[in-house]
Design an enzyme around this catalytic site. Structure first.
Site, short mmCIF file in Angstrom:
data_model
loop_
_atom_site.label_atom_id
_atom_site.label_comp_id
_atom_site.label_asym_id
_atom_site.label_seq_id
_atom_site.Cartn_x
_atom_site.Cartn_y
_atom_site.Cartn_z
N GLU A 114 -74.98 35.17 -39.45
CA GLU A 114 -74.60 35.58 -40.81
C GLU A 114 -74.17 34.34 -41.56
O GLU A 114 -73.82 33.32 -40.96
CB GLU A 114 -73.39 36.54 -40.75
CG GLU A 114 -73.71 37.89 -40.18
CD GLU A 114 -72.49 38.54 -39.56
OE1 GLU A 114 -71.37 38.01 -39.72
OE2 GLU A 114 -72.65 39.57 -38.90
N LYS A 116 -71.44 32.24 -43.71
CA LYS A 116 -69.98 32.20 -43.69
C LYS A 116 -69.51 32.21 -45.14
O LYS A 116 -69.65 31.22 -45.85
CB LYS A 116 -69.50 30.94 -42.96
CG LYS A 116 -68.02 30.95 -42.71
CD LYS A 116 -67.64 29.85 -41.74
CE LYS A 116 -66.20 29.95 -41.30
NZ LYS A 116 -65.24 29.82 -42.37
N ASP A 118 -67.17 32.21 -48.29
CA ASP A 118 -65.93 31.50 -48.56
C ASP A 118 -65.04 32.35 -49.46
O ASP A 118 -64.96 32.15 -50.66
CB ASP A 118 -66.27 30.16 -49.23
CG ASP A 118 -65.13 29.19 -49.09
OD1 ASP A 118 -64.15 29.52 -48.41
OD2 ASP A 118 -65.22 28.10 -49.68
N TYR A 228 -67.83 43.12 -39.85
CA TYR A 228 -67.26 43.30 -38.51
C TYR A 228 -66.77 44.74 -38.37
O TYR A 228 -66.00 45.22 -39.20
CB TYR A 228 -66.09 42.32 -38.34
CG TYR A 228 -65.71 41.97 -36.92
CD1 TYR A 228 -66.43 42.40 -35.82
CD2 TYR A 228 -64.58 41.18 -36.69
CE1 TYR A 228 -66.06 42.05 -34.55
CE2 TYR A 228 -64.19 40.82 -35.40
CZ TYR A 228 -64.94 41.26 -34.34
OH TYR A 228 -64.57 40.92 -33.07
N LYS A 315 -70.76 24.46 -39.92
CA LYS A 315 -70.45 24.10 -41.30
C LYS A 315 -71.53 23.19 -41.86
O LYS A 315 -71.86 22.18 -41.25
CB LYS A 315 -69.10 23.36 -41.35
CG LYS A 315 -67.90 24.21 -41.00
CD LYS A 315 -67.56 25.14 -42.15
CE LYS A 315 -66.16 25.67 -42.04
NZ LYS A 315 -65.15 24.90 -42.67
N CYS A 409 -52.77 4.29 -74.30
CA CYS A 409 -53.20 5.69 -74.35
C CYS A 409 -54.40 5.85 -75.29
O CYS A 409 -54.35 5.41 -76.43
CB CYS A 409 -52.04 6.57 -74.83
SG CYS A 409 -52.51 8.29 -75.01
N CYS A 412 -53.06 8.09 -78.44
CA CYS A 412 -52.03 7.70 -79.41
C CYS A 412 -51.76 6.20 -79.40
O CYS A 412 -50.96 5.71 -80.19
CB CYS A 412 -50.74 8.48 -79.17
SG CYS A 412 -49.88 7.96 -77.67
N CYS A 427 -48.72 8.26 -70.22
CA CYS A 427 -48.41 7.88 -71.59
C CYS A 427 -46.99 8.36 -71.85
O CYS A 427 -46.72 9.56 -71.77
CB CYS A 427 -49.39 8.55 -72.56
SG CYS A 427 -48.80 8.43 -74.25
N CYS A 433 -47.60 12.09 -78.81
CA CYS A 433 -48.97 12.02 -78.33
C CYS A 433 -49.59 13.42 -78.42
O CYS A 433 -49.16 14.34 -77.72
CB CYS A 433 -48.96 11.50 -76.90
SG CYS A 433 -50.60 11.32 -76.20
#
Ligand code: IVH
Length: 688
Positions: A114, A116, A118, A228, A315, A409, A412, A427, A433
Site C-alpha cells: 500500500e 504510505k 502522510d 487495517y 521511504k 532593511c 524601511c 530590522c 517599518c
C-alpha cells in the site's frame, strides 16, 4: 405521522443519505442535485426534532458537529498502535525479505503493498456495526477520544453497510488527511488575506482533529483512507481479505494497493508509484508499506518492542530538481526577522511548480555557498515550502560574485541588527517599518486571535497611510466615520500598479461591529494576538490559564515563568522582555481600558474552600484514593496551582507510591514540604 411511520421514514432517509454521501465522497459521483440532497437532510432533521427518540448516533445529521469537548478523554487502545520500521534502499528491503523468509522457515509467502499516506493515524471502534469511538494514536498505548470530530468526516461510516457480515466488535485503522489540492486552495486564500500559511497538510489535519469545537472540524475538508482491520474473531485469513471486507463495509480504501507474489514484485510496485503518486493520489505520500499477507504468518513473525516484524515502510527519497537561482529577495516578518528567499527559474517538483524556496538566514546562504546565477538543487519533503539543498558547482558559470547579505532593511532602510549567537538578521525599526506594523495588526485580527472580520491587508494599509491607526490598540478607537469611505489601494501583480477603492458604508459598519465583538474574545486569544515571539496559540493558552490575568503575567519574573508547565527558557525570556518594554505596558493598559478580556473569569460557582489559595503543588507517583487527574482538579478547586517541576518556590510536593528518586532528592535538597495523599486530603477536608 405515527411514531412507527416516523421511525421507518427516518431509517429510510438515513440509508438514502448515506448512499448519496458515499457515492459523492468516495466515488465522486453526484446522483442527485445539492438541492435535493439538502431537502433530504432537512426532512431528516425535522423528523428527528419531532421524534428525538429516533435521533440515532449514526444519523448523518450528526456529522455537522457542534459538540464542544473541553478536554479529550484518554482511551487505552485495545491493540497497541505500533509504528513501522523504515527502509531507504532496495538493499535494506531485501534484508527485510530475508528476515521474513528466515522467520517462516522457507515457507512460501506473499506481500501486500500500500502507499504510505502522510496523515494522522486514527483508530475507529465499531460495536454492532455502529461507530462508537474514534481515537488518535497518541503514544501508541493510549490516545485521545476524538469521536465528535471524526464523525464530521464524511468518508468515515457512522454505521457500516447492512449486508456485510462483520464481528460484533471490531476496529478499523487508517489515516486522516487533508487532500493536497484542498490544502493548497486554503493556503492560497490565506495568502490573499495576508494570513500565516499552514506548513503542510499533515500538521493541518492533525491540528484540526484536536480542535475542541467539532463544527469547525466539519467545515474543513478532511478525508481518510483506511488500511487495517482488527478483531478478536478470526474472520480473515489474509490482510487482503481484511481490505476487501472494509471496502465492502463502506470504508474508504485507496485503490492503489496491490498483492505481490515476491519482493521483486514489491520493487516493481515501488517504482510504479514513485512518480504516479503525485498525479493520482489526493494525499501526500512519503513511501510505501509492505505487509506479509497471511494473518497466520504475521502472527508467527510477531513484533519487536516497537514494530511488527511482518511489515515495513519503504521511504522514497525526497523529490528533488535542479534549477537556476535567479536572485535572492528578502522578506520582513512581523517580528522584523529578515528571511532570504531564493527566486528560482520555475521547475516541476513533487506535483507542483516551484518558483521560490526559503533560505532561512545568512548562515544558510553561507553554508550552501550560493551565488546568484548558480544552478541549485531543490528538494521537497513533507512541507509545502521547498528547500535549497546544494549547489551544482560543476555547472557554475564563470564570473559569479560571492553573495553579500544586505545590511539595511529592504522595506524601511534601517540598518539591520544581528544578536550574538542568533542566525537571523532583524530590522529594529519596530514602529516605523511597514511590514512589521502591518504584520502585527494582521496577526492580531486573524481568526484564531481576535477574529476581526472585514479588514483585509489593503484596508489596514489604508488606515495606516491615513494615520488612523498605529498599533493594535488603535483599532478600538476607530469610528464609523474613520472607516466609511476610507480610500485604499489595491495593488496588481506588478508592484507599482494599483487602483483606488473606497470602503462602503455596509463594510464600515460590519468592521465596527466585528471590532466591538472582538472585545469578548477570551484572554488567551488576545495574548496570542499580541504576537509576542514564541507565544503561539498553545503557549498563549498555557500562560493564560496559569496566570489568569494579564497584569499578573506582566509582573511575573523569569523564575515564575519558567515554572509554568511546558514554558521553556526561550519563551520565558521573550515574554519577560516584551512586558518589560514601556511601549507594551502602555499598550496593555489601553487594551484593558477599552474593555478587552485581559483576565480569565472566575470559573463556575466556586465549590472549594480556598484552603490552598495561591499555593503551588507538584504531584508525583501513583495514588490510591484518587487519580492524578482528580488530584489536580482538587488542587485547582481549592485555589492551588499545579506545576510540573520542583523549584525553591514550590510549596508542596504530594508524593504517591513509586515516586522517582530524583524528584525525592531534589525536594529534600530544597527542603520542600512533602506530603502524602492522605495528608493532602486531610488538608482540604476531603479525606472521607
Ligand atoms: S500499517 C502495525 N499502512 O505509518 C502496522 N500504516 O510508521 C500498522 N501509515 O502509524 C501500520 N499509511 O499512521 C500502515 N498503508 C499504511 C499506512 C500506514 C500510513 C502510517 C500509520 C502508522 C505509520 C507507521
Amino acid at each position: 405521522m405515527t411514531r412507527e411511520q416516523a421511525k421507518k421514514t427516518i431509517e429510510e432517509l438515513i440509508e438514502k443519505i448515506d448512499y448519496y454521501n458515499m457515492r459523492y465522497y468516495q466515488d465522486s459521483v453526484s446522483e442527485i442535485s445539492d438541492q435535493e440532497f439538502d431537502q433530504l437532510m432537512k426532512k431528516l432533521e425535522d423528523l428527528e426534532a419531532q421524534f428525538p427518540e429516533f435521533k440515532y448516533p449514526y444519523s448523518p445529521t450528526q456529522r455537522v458537529g457542534g459538540t464542544i469537548t473541553g478536554q479529550f478523554e484518554t482511551v487505552i487502545h485495545k491493540y497497541p498502535m505500533l509504528s513501522l520500521s523504515n527502509t531507504y534502499s532496495e538493499e535494506e528491503l531485501l534484508d527485510f525479505d530475508n528476515r521474513v523468509a528466515k522467520g517462516l522457515n522457507g515457507e512460501s509467502y506473499e506481500y501486500f503493498c500500500e502507499l504510505k499516506f502522510d496523515g494522522v493515524a486514527i483508530s475507529l471502534w465499531y460495536e454492532n456495526g455502529i461507530l462508537r469511538r474514534a481515537v488518535t494514536r497518541g503514544d501508541g498505548i493510549r490516545g485521545d477520544d476524538i469521536t465528535a470530530n471524526a464523525k464530521t468526516i464524511k468518508t468515515i461510516p457512522l454505521r457500516v453497510k447492512k449486508n456485510v457480515s462483520l464481528p460484533r466488535e471490531f476496529e478499523v485503522r487508517g489515516e486522516v488527511f487533508m487532500p493536497r489540492k484542498e490544502f493548497e486552495k486554503l493556503n492560497k486564500e490565506r495568502e490573499k488575506r495576508g494570513e500565516d500559511l499552514f506548513a503542510n497538510p499533515r500538521n493541518f489535519a492533525s491540528g484540526t482533529l484536536k480542535l475542541q469545537d467539532s463544527s469547525i472540524v466539519a467545515g474543513r475538508r478532511l478525508d481518510c483512507y483506511m488500511y487495517y482491520f482488527l478483531s478478536d474473531e478470526e474472520v480473515i485469513k489474509t490482510h487482503e481479505e481484511g481490505i476487501h471486507l472494509i471496502e465492502k463495509a463502506g470504508f474508504n480504501v485507496s485503490p492503489t494497493y496491490e498483492k505481490c507474489a515476491d519482493i521483486h514484485e514489491v520493487l516493481a510496485y515501488i517504482k510504479k508509484w514513485e512518480k504516479r503518486r503525485f498525479e493520482e493520489v489526493p494525499v501526500d505520500t512519503d513511501g510505501i508499506v509492505i505487509k506479509v499477507n497471511s494473518i497466520e504468518q504475521q502472527r508467527r513473525l510477531g513484533f519487536t518492542a516497537k514494530s511488527p516484524r511482518w511489515a515495513i515502510a519503504y521511504k522514497y527519497k525526497p523529490e528533488n530538481a535542479r534549477t537556476k537561482l535567479k536572485g535572492i529577495t528578502f522578506q520582513v516578518g512581523r517580528t522584523g526577522a529578515i528571511t532570504p528567499v531564493a527566486e528560482l527559474e520555475p521547475v516541476q517538483l513533487a506535483g507542483t511548480t516551484v518558483k521560490r524556496a526559503s533560505l532561512h538566514n545568512a548562515n544558510e546562504i553561507e553554508r550552501l555557498g550560493l551565488r546568484i546565477g548558480d544552478y541549485v538543487f531543490v528538494e521537497k519533503g513533507g512541507d509545502i515550502i521547498p528547500k535549497v539543498t546544494g549547489v551544482d558547482l560543476k555547472s557554475r558559470p564563470e564570473g559569479l560574485r560571492e553573495f553579500e547579505f544586505i545590511t539595511h532593511c529592504p522595506e524601511c532602510g534601517t540598518e539591520l541588527v544581528r544578536k550574538e549567537g542568533e542566525a537571523q538578521h532583524y530590522c529594529p525599526n519596530e514602529d516605523g517599518c511597514p511590514p512589521q506594523v502591518m504584520g502585527r495588526i494582521e496577526h492580531f485580527i486573524q481568526r484564531s486571535a481576535m477574529n476581526i472580520e472585514g479588514l483585509g491587508p489593503e484596508t489596514i494599509r489604508g488606515l495606516l497611510d491615513k494615520g488612523k491607526i498605529h498599533d493594535v490598540a488603535d483599532l478600538y478607537t476607530l469610528t464609523f466615520d474613520d472607516l466609511n469611505g476610507l480610500e485604499f489601494k489595491i495593488y496588481s501583480e506588478k508592484k507599482d500598479d494599483y487602483t483606488i477603492r473606497s470602503l462602503r458604508e455596509k463594510s464600515a459598519k460590519n468592521i465596527i461591529n466585528s471590532i466591538e465583538r472582538s472585545k469578548s474574545r477570551p484572554f488567551d486569544r488576545l495574548l496570542f494576538g499580541l504576537g509576542i515571539r514564541y507565544v503561539g496559540s498553545t503557549v498563549a493558552e498555557k500562560l493564560a490559564s496559569y496566570f489568569k490575568d494579564i497584569r499578573k503575567l506582566a509582573e511575573a519574573d523569569y523564575e515564575e515563568l519558567i515554572n509554568v508547565p511546558e514554558i521553556g527558557e526561550m519563551i520565558a525570556q521573550s515574554v519577560q522582555a516584551w512586558f518589560a518594554r514601556e511601549k507594551n505596558k502602555k499598550l496593555i493598559e489601553r487594551l484593558i481600558r477599552y474593555g478587552l478580556k485581559t483576565k480569565i473569569e472566575e470559573e463556575k460557582e466556586f465549590e472549594g474552600n480556598r484552603k490552598l489559595d495561591g499555593k503551588t503543588f507538584v504531584i508525583s507517583g501513583v495514588f490510591n484514593k484518587v487519580s492524578r487527574d482528580e488530584l489536580k482538579e482538587l488542587i485547582k478547586k481549592h485555589g492551588g496551582r499545579v506545576v510540573s517541576s520542583i523549584s525553591s518556590k514550590l510549596d508542596y510536593l504530594v508524593a504517591g507510591e513509586n515516586m522517582g528518586p530524583a524528584k525525592k532528592q531534589k525536594a529534600q535538597q530544597l527542603s520542600i514540604t512533602t506530603i502524602s495523599e492522605d495528608e493532602f486530603l486531610d488538608m482540604i477536608g476531603e479525606n472521607d
